[in-house]
Design a protein around this motif. Structure first.
Motif, PDB file in Angstrom:
ATOM      1  N   LEU A 130      -4.604  11.830  -4.946  1.00  0.00           N
ATOM      2  CA  LEU A 130      -4.042  10.719  -5.860  1.00  0.00           C
ATOM      3  C   LEU A 130      -3.787  11.139  -7.287  1.00  0.00           C
ATOM      4  O   LEU A 130      -2.768  11.067  -7.935  1.00  0.00           O
ATOM      5  CB  LEU A 130      -4.482   9.193  -5.620  1.00  0.00           C
ATOM      6  N   LYS A 177      -1.373  -0.985  -4.298  1.00  0.00           N
ATOM      7  CA  LYS A 177      -2.500  -0.220  -3.878  1.00  0.00           C
ATOM      8  C   LYS A 177      -2.030   1.158  -3.512  1.00  0.00           C
ATOM      9  O   LYS A 177      -1.575   1.343  -2.533  1.00  0.00           O
ATOM     10  CB  LYS A 177      -3.333  -0.765  -2.686  1.00  0.00           C
ATOM     11  N   LEU A 195      -9.427   4.073   5.159  1.00  0.00           N
ATOM     12  CA  LEU A 195      -9.030   2.626   5.000  1.00  0.00           C
ATOM     13  C   LEU A 195      -9.095   1.888   6.409  1.00  0.00           C
ATOM     14  O   LEU A 195      -8.069   2.295   7.255  1.00  0.00           O
ATOM     15  CB  LEU A 195      -7.700   2.318   4.311  1.00  0.00           C
ATOM     16  N   ALA A 198       1.005   5.484   0.009  1.00  0.00           N
ATOM     17  CA  ALA A 198       0.443   6.669   0.091  1.00  0.00           C
ATOM     18  C   ALA A 198       1.636   7.617  -0.770  1.00  0.00           C
ATOM     19  O   ALA A 198       2.812   7.939  -0.075  1.00  0.00           O
ATOM     20  CB  ALA A 198       0.575   6.942   1.556  1.00  0.00           C
ATOM     21  N   ASP A 211      -7.766  13.301  -0.592  1.00  0.00           N
ATOM     22  CA  ASP A 211      -8.180  12.856  -2.203  1.00  0.00           C
ATOM     23  C   ASP A 211      -7.089  13.647  -3.038  1.00  0.00           C
ATOM     24  O   ASP A 211      -7.831  14.399  -3.817  1.00  0.00           O
ATOM     25  CB  ASP A 211      -9.646  13.439  -2.261  1.00  0.00           C
ATOM     26  N   PHE A 235      -6.683   9.230   4.275  1.00  0.00           N
ATOM     27  CA  PHE A 235      -5.702   9.897   3.178  1.00  0.00           C
ATOM     28  C   PHE A 235      -6.396  11.010   2.494  1.00  0.00           C
ATOM     29  O   PHE A 235      -7.822  11.063   2.532  1.00  0.00           O
ATOM     30  CB  PHE A 235      -5.707   8.763   2.275  1.00  0.00           C
ATOM     31  N   VAL A 290     -10.098   6.374  -2.186  1.00  0.00           N
ATOM     32  CA  VAL A 290     -10.052   5.917  -1.036  1.00  0.00           C
ATOM     33  C   VAL A 290      -9.440   6.934   0.018  1.00  0.00           C
ATOM     34  O   VAL A 290      -8.317   7.266   0.014  1.00  0.00           O
ATOM     35  CB  VAL A 290      -9.387   4.571  -1.034  1.00  0.00           C
ATOM     36  N   THR A 291     -10.155   7.593   0.719  1.00  0.00           N
ATOM     37  CA  THR A 291      -9.774   8.428   1.747  1.00  0.00           C
ATOM     38  C   THR A 291      -9.686   7.956   3.136  1.00  0.00           C
ATOM     39  O   THR A 291      -9.467   8.709   4.156  1.00  0.00           O
ATOM     40  CB  THR A 291     -10.696   9.638   1.701  1.00  0.00           C
ATOM     41  N   HIS A 351       1.056  -1.257   0.056  1.00  0.00           N
ATOM     42  CA  HIS A 351      -0.068  -0.016  -0.192  1.00  0.00           C
ATOM     43  C   HIS A 351       1.001   1.276   0.107  1.00  0.00           C
ATOM     44  O   HIS A 351       1.630   1.466   1.046  1.00  0.00           O
ATOM     45  CB  HIS A 351      -1.008   0.006   1.380  1.00  0.00           C
ATOM     46  N   TYR A 403      -2.901   5.261  -2.813  1.00  0.00           N
ATOM     47  CA  TYR A 403      -3.508   6.046  -2.059  1.00  0.00           C
ATOM     48  C   TYR A 403      -2.927   7.674  -2.112  1.00  0.00           C
ATOM     49  O   TYR A 403      -2.029   7.713  -2.311  1.00  0.00           O
ATOM     50  CB  TYR A 403      -3.786   5.958  -0.568  1.00  0.00           C
TER      51      TYR A 403
END
Length: 422
Positions: free
Chosen positions: A283, A264, A331, A197, A281, A279, A328-329, A195, A266
């Motif tokens: 990306l 993945k 998780l 970020a 928004d 996260f 996805v903000t 994942h 973010y």
């Protein structure tokens, strides 16, 4: 009686490639000095780099004073152990007057104008002080890390060595600068579910139109551009480096391709609360901006090729291979499979030991090519000290020579003044 304080004309704080380069030029001029290194010479490359680490610039750019790269692969990218060997050979060649395992704890100017240098080995005095300790001192780990459950393994990028040191499970990498992107790739290639970020780091191509992009930019004069001539001026010093890799002979790092393969992605990680990772928004914006930089560099190369009439193969600009879906903000950590976090969001400088009015409001040194407005204090090895290569093997030697020339003039002037007064 307390031991007599030893005086040396020049003290260098830090025994990495920057401090050693200054030592080289001081020795060439016969100027007495000491180098204080709290660990061992050039230790960072051996102790704070992961197993698959390699240079992101071609070997031919390694040009420490009196020690240019002379290996068999100038267009390749030295791996960690090769870099360490290159630096150890440089240390042996310079043979600096270095005190390893000695930390400098305070430097301040006395009323008589001489610097007091306090160390873990005792007290010294000096006419000139060169700060060669770099700007990457304290790993940045945000306060949100304290909120994560104790079952989550957390390390900083400077502690990462290989995928096997992390527990089984999925890995969250926070930050997509050079370290973050390369560590994410290392984990991804090892078959770990990653994942990532993503931050606002730009990217560039490894090869374009038949050559390494670094080679094109060198021909275009980019690496000779000084900070004073850069469009961003001093602001360029705050820029994040482009992510790319020299691994396996060199290639692009394309986060979109990683995503298509199962990584993945973010936006910027902002918090952990109520059991969920949060996260921003952003990306799509971050990926698009990175690609604009990538294509913008290539467009500049296209223009140079056209202006010079160079015969080079045609290559299309990059087209995205993956687009993010619904952002996805949030998780939930439980059930995500994440068992470890690698923080790759950089370092902060720590110059608290230097008592001098040479810093701006953000704690960064104010200087002109390493020469501060306080006589006798210098900095070396910082990003964009003068050019892009100032913090790297490429130009640190030239910056060191410039600083030593200033030191030589000052010491000569002081000795002349003292002789005249006598």
């Amino acid at each position: 009686m307390p031991p007599k304080t030893r005086h040396v004309p020049v003290v260098i704080v830090g025994g990495g490639q920057a401090g050693l380069s200054v030592s080289y030029h001081l020795k060439q001029r016969g100027i007495e000095h000491l180098v204080f290194e709290k660990q061992t010479a050039a230790h960072t490359w051996e102790s704070q780099r992961w197993d698959t680490f390699c240079l992101v610039t071609p070997n031919w750019q390694c040009d420490l004073p009196g020690h240019p790269y002379d290996g068999p692969d100038p267009d390749g990218f030295m791996k960690r152990d090769e870099i360490v060997a290159y630096l150890k050979a440089f240390v042996a060649k310079v043979n600096p007057p270095i005190r390893e395992g000695v930390a400098v704890t305070r430097v301040e100017r006395r009323q008589d104008g001489i610097f007091s240098v306090q160390t873990s080995e005792g007290d010294f005095t000096a006419d000139e002080v060169v700060v060669a300790s770099g700007g990457y001192h304290t790993p940045i780990i945000p306060r949100m890390a304290e909120k994560l459950p104790g079952s989550i393994t957390q390390i900083h990028s400077n502690q990462y060595r290989n995928p096997d040191q992390l527990p089984e499970g999925e890995v969250l990498v926070v930050g997509s600068g050079q370290s973050g992107a390369q560590i994410a790739e290392d984990l991804h290639l090892a078959g770990r579910t990653v994942h990532l970020a993503v931050g606002d780091a730009p990217r560039c191509a490894r090869f374009y139109r038949g050559r390494d992009v670094v080679t094109w930019l060198a021909d275009m004069g980019y690496y000779e551009m000084t900070v004073d001539n850069h469009p961003l001026r001093d602001g360029v010093r705050d820029n994040t480096n482009h992510y790319v890799t020299g691994r396996d002979g060199g290639r692009d790092i394309d986060l979109r391709r990683f995503a298509a393969e199962g990584m993945k992605l973010y936006g910027l990680m902002e918090d952990y609360r109520d059991g969920s990772l949060r996260f921003r928004d952003d990306l799509k914006r971050s990926l698009d901006q990175a690609d604009r930089t990538y294509n913008g560099i290539n467009a500049a190369i296209d223009k140079y090729i056209a202006e010079k009439g160079i015969d080079a193969p045609v290559q299309e600009h990059y087209t995205p291979v993956w687009e993010p879906g619904e952002p996805v903000t949030s998780l939930p950590l439980e059930g995500s499979g994440i068992t470890s976090v690698v923080w790759c969001i950089g370092f902060t400088p720590d110059f608290r030991w230097l008592d001098a009015s040479v810093f701006n409001g953000a704690g960064s040194p104010k200087h002109k090519r390493g020469v501060t407005n306080e006589d006798g204090i210098y900095f070396i090895g910082l990003p964009w000290l003068n050019t892009w290569g100032s913090g790297r093997f490429g130009a640190v030697g030239r910056d060191a020579e410039h600083i030593v020339q200033v030191i030589q003039k000052r010491l000569g002037a002081e000795r002349f003044a003292l002789k005249f007064a006598v």
